[in-house]
Structures are given as structure tokens and as C-alpha cells.
Design an enzyme around this catalytic site. Structure first.
Site, PDB file in Angstrom:
ATOM      1  N   HIS A  34      -7.715   2.079  -7.470  1.00  0.00           N
ATOM      2  CA  HIS A  34      -8.661   2.653  -6.448  1.00  0.00           C
ATOM      3  C   HIS A  34      -9.683   3.638  -7.466  1.00  0.00           C
ATOM      4  CE1 HIS A  34      -7.021   0.910  -3.046  1.00  0.00           C
ATOM      5  NE2 HIS A  34      -5.952   1.332  -3.079  1.00  0.00           N
ATOM      6  N   GLU A 135       5.157   0.409  -0.288  1.00  0.00           N
ATOM      7  CA  GLU A 135       4.080   0.715   0.696  1.00  0.00           C
ATOM      8  C   GLU A 135       3.788  -0.467   1.587  1.00  0.00           C
ATOM      9  OE1 GLU A 135       0.668   1.791  -1.742  1.00  0.00           O
ATOM     10  OE2 GLU A 135       0.383  -0.019  -3.038  1.00  0.00           O
ATOM     11  N   ASP A 161      -0.600   3.750   2.316  1.00  0.00           N
ATOM     12  CA  ASP A 161      -0.387   2.216   2.734  1.00  0.00           C
ATOM     13  C   ASP A 161       0.654   1.890   3.820  1.00  0.00           C
ATOM     14  OD1 ASP A 161      -2.863   1.018   1.806  1.00  0.00           O
ATOM     15  OD2 ASP A 161      -2.341   1.076  -0.262  1.00  0.00           O
TER      16      ASP A 161
END
Ligand code: 3PY
Ligand code: MG
Length: 253
Positions: A34, A135, A161
Site C-alpha cells: 500500500h 488477515e 483487513d
């Protein structure tokens, strides 16, 4: 419980990372999932961090053997592999993290390009840490098989997540101290196999609550959060000036 404190970084600025590298954290994690860490940035940041002997991890973009190999080639001491949905994914990540005969990592370290020494493959296999993120519901369902996968060195919880995919909130996830709650199941699976367990906390109060669950290897904050906290601290300390006389350049400025 083994404890260590890291900082998660989502920028790709070598000067900022070098400053953070000497700031007292045990490790840095570069976020290539990310954050803006592409392969060129990985090369540049790996070379900068090699000079400081700072331990760094790379959170790779996905279960991708090419990215796992590149992160380790750049000098990362380990990888954090996101979006794992099964024990088969975990096995793919583990095989990509070690050279034969233990795995399928391809030879191509970057340090010789920088005038440094290539690692010994056996030593690299011994030192590397393959962290598999838990996750997703699939990873949680198969958490015992994932923890038992040869070459998986640690389970790394992604609370954001995990909460999203379970239809709950991070707060509820952290508050859940039932024996069959998601965090308890993950910690138990790691303990049974004698492997590490870590998590992204992002802020000190979440880190404290994750430690209460028995999770000791923590990204306690982020580069962006420490900059924001620093700005807030300076503005608060200087608040008197703001509420005092009209602002303007000093005489002669
Ligand atoms: C998560 O909490 O899902 C993460 O991946 C942390 O960055
Ligand atoms: Mg995540």
C-alpha cells in the site's frame, strides 16, 4: 512472549527512512503493498539501509515469488506476505523465501552491485524470516496448517483487513478475549508450532492491547503517524505564540 518494536513505513524517501533507522526501533517495514515502494525504490532504499545495518522487512504486494525474491535480494531480513488465503499460499511464500534445497529462491543478491558481499546461501536460509499475514477468513480457517507449513517463521496479523473481512471492527477484534476469538486462535496456532507471532498495531494503545493477547512482535507506529505526532507536539508547544500578538515576520526580516 518475544517482544520487539518496529515502525511501518509507507513512504519511499531514503532520507526519512535513514532518520527513522537510527531512532530506536528494532526494525523498519517497507510497505510495497500500500505504499509507493516499487522495484526501483526497493533497490535504492535497500542500498541506503544496508549502510546503516538496520534490520528491515518488506511487506510485498501479494503472494508473489518474484517480489519476495527481490525484497530479500535487496537485503531485507524478512518478508511480510499479505492476503494469504490458504496453507497453499503460505507454502508458496515459504518456498520463495529460501534457496534450494529448502526452497525455490533464485540467486541474485543486490549487495555485489553496490560493492558489497553476497550472502552465503545457507546462512541466508537460516537468518531469513518469512512472515505470513493472517488477515482473511481463509487464512484464519487454515491457521493451524499455515503455522505448521515448513519455512513459515511467523504469523503476522493484519487487524484492519481481518476485521473488515470478518465483518467486525478493529476495536471489537482487539477487545475479543474469548478463547476462540480470532486473535486467540492465531496466537495458539503459532505457539503450538513454536513460531513467532506479530501484528500491525499502528498506534501505541493498539500495541498494548495486542501484547495483552500474547502478540509481541509489533509495528507500533508508522512513518506518517510519527510525522503527524511531531507536528502536533510542536504546534501545541508553540500554542501560546499563536494566541498572542499578531503573527508577522520579526523586525528586519
Ligand atoms: C492490516 O491491518 O490489514 C494490514 O495489512 C496492516 O497494514
Ligand atoms: Mg492488510
Amino acid at each position: 512472549m518475544e517482544t520487539s518494536r518496529g515502525i511501518w513505513t509507507s513512504t519511499a524517501d531514503a532520507d526519512l527512512l535513514l532518520r527513522l533507522a537510527g531512532s530506536g526501533f528494532d526494525w523498519l517495514a517497507l510497505d510495497a503493498q500500500h505504499g509507493p515502494v516499487d522495484r526501483a525504490a526497493l533497490h535504492r532504499l535497500g542500498r541506503a539501509l544496508a549502510a546503516t545495518h538496520t534490520a528491515f522487512l518488506v511487506r510485498v504486494p501479494s503472494v508473489d515469488p518474484a517480489w519476495i525474491g527481490a525484497a530479500l535480494d535487496a537485503g531485507a531480513s524478512g518478508v511480510v506476505v499479505p492476503s494469504v488465503t490458504s496453507a497453499a499460499d503460505a507454502e508458496r511464500a515459504a518456498l520463495a523465501s529460501r534457496y534450494p534445497p529448502l526452497g525455490e529462491r533464485s540467486w541474485g543478491p543486490f549487495p555485489p552491485l553496490w560493492g558489497g558481499a553476497a550472502p552465503d546461501p545457507e546462512v541466508a536460509n537460516e537468518l531469513v524470516r518469512c512472515w505470513v499475514m493472517v488477515e482473511t477468513p481463509g487464512a484464519l480457517d487454515e491457521v493451524d496448517a499455515i503455522a505448521a507449513t515448513p519455512g513459515v517463521d511467523g504469523l503476522f496479523v493484519g487487524p484492519l483487513d481481518l476485521a473488515l473481512s470478518l465483518g467486525t471492527s478493529v476495536e471489537a477484534l482487539l477487545d475479543d478475549d474469548s478463547p476462540d476469538g480470532p486473535l486467540a486462535r492465531i496466537v495458539r496456532a503459532a505457539e503450538r508450532q513454536g513460531i513467532l507471532v506479530g501484528a500491525f498495531a499502528g498506534r501505541p494503545d493498539a500495541a498494548r492491547r495486542l501484547r495483552d493477547h500474547g502478540i509481541g512482535f509489533l509495528a507500533v507506529t508508522t512513518d506518517v503517524a510519527v510525522v503527524a505526532a511531531g507536528v502536533r507536539a510542536v504546534l501545541d508547544a508553540d500554542a501560546d505564540a499563536d494566541s498572542g500578538t499578531e503573527a508577522g515576520p520579526a523586525d528586519g526580516a
